[in-house]
Each structure stands twice: as C-alpha cells, then as structure tokens.
Write a protein that holds these residues in place. Sequence first.
Motif, short mmCIF file in Angstrom:
data_model
loop_
_atom_site.label_atom_id
_atom_site.label_comp_id
_atom_site.label_asym_id
_atom_site.label_seq_id
_atom_site.Cartn_x
_atom_site.Cartn_y
_atom_site.Cartn_z
N ARG A 186 22.30 -0.64 -22.66
CA ARG A 186 21.86 0.57 -21.94
C ARG A 186 20.65 1.20 -22.63
O ARG A 186 19.71 1.62 -21.97
CB ARG A 186 23.01 1.57 -21.85
N ARG A 187 20.72 1.27 -23.94
CA ARG A 187 19.58 1.85 -24.67
C ARG A 187 18.34 0.97 -24.55
O ARG A 187 17.24 1.46 -24.35
CB ARG A 187 19.94 2.04 -26.14
N ARG A 188 18.54 -0.32 -24.71
CA ARG A 188 17.41 -1.26 -24.71
C ARG A 188 16.73 -1.33 -23.35
O ARG A 188 15.51 -1.41 -23.26
CB ARG A 188 17.91 -2.63 -25.15
N GLU A 209 18.76 12.85 -19.30
CA GLU A 209 18.65 11.39 -19.33
C GLU A 209 18.19 10.87 -17.99
O GLU A 209 18.73 11.21 -16.96
CB GLU A 209 20.00 10.76 -19.66
N MET A 252 21.15 3.89 -18.05
CA MET A 252 22.43 4.44 -18.49
C MET A 252 23.56 4.17 -17.50
O MET A 252 24.71 4.40 -17.81
CB MET A 252 22.30 5.96 -18.72
#
Length: 167
Positions: free
Chosen positions: A114-116, A42, A120
């Motif tokens: 966090r995803r958008r 990530e 992270m």
Amino acid sequence: MGNENKPAYNLSGLPSLKDFAKQPTPTPKVVDNNAANEQKTEVTTPVNDKKDFAAAWDEYVQGLRDANKRSLVGLFEKTAPDVQNANVFVLHVPHKVSADMVEDERQDMMVFLRRRTGNMDLTMQVDIVQSTENDIVPYTNREKFDSLVQKNPKLMDLKNALDLEIE
C-alpha cells in the motif's frame, strides 16, 4: 503484631457507587460525515500501472529474501500476483499450507504494498488452486523412482536386473 488488622491496600481514595449515580451522563458526540471526509488527508490512487505493482512486488520479495524467509520467497517466485482491478490482486497458491503462510504474512505485505503503490484501498485475495497429478512433486524415494519409471519404463528393467531395492 499490631498490623494484623490493617489492610494491605487503601480503598478510601476510590469513588463510591453513590458518586457515580450523581454524575451526569455524557451526551453522545454528533459526527458530521462531510467534515470527517474533508479532514481525510490520505489520497488513494488505484493501481493503474501493472508495472508499478510488479516493481513493488519484486521489491517486497527481495525484502523477504534479505530477511531469509526462503519458503515465502520460493512460493512468491512460483506464484506471481494477478492484478484483477484497480484495488484487488489475487495470489493463486497450490495448497492450504501455502495459503496459511500467506495469511501469516498478510499484514506486513499489505502495509508495504500500500505504501509503495500509494493505494491505501489495495486488497489481496488468496485462491487455493487444486493441482493436477502432473504438478505433484515427488517427495519420498519411492515417489521419485515411480515418477522416473513413468518417464522411462526401462528403468524398472534395470532395477530388476541389478536386484535393487528402493528405500
């Protein structure tokens, strides 16, 4: 009647304590931090563009609206997040009840944001801001009437002239 002495369960398949003593103790696994860091896939991108965060925030609030979470939508429309730095944003809420509502929603909110945003390491702080007396919204009929009298004192004269009661 012959089954009275027979137990309902069978313990013969379980290992005894003597068997546990005979087993070798496992050796602790040594973790190489460099190898662990290399395997990390990530990528964390800080929130550099406040417009991207604002778009993600608006999208999240729209999702709450679609889910019919009116109290959260009303709160989030009044209190826009304040992006402090690359990884932290602050929500200023008016009281503890609002802070509790935000805490209940924290996990879903952070996963979405966090995803958008692709960050992270994004974190949220909730700050309870004490409201001034002017910010207090009247709730009861008496409070509403008193606030109107403060704006226009002649309203009290009208109430008295018509001999009205405030419930």
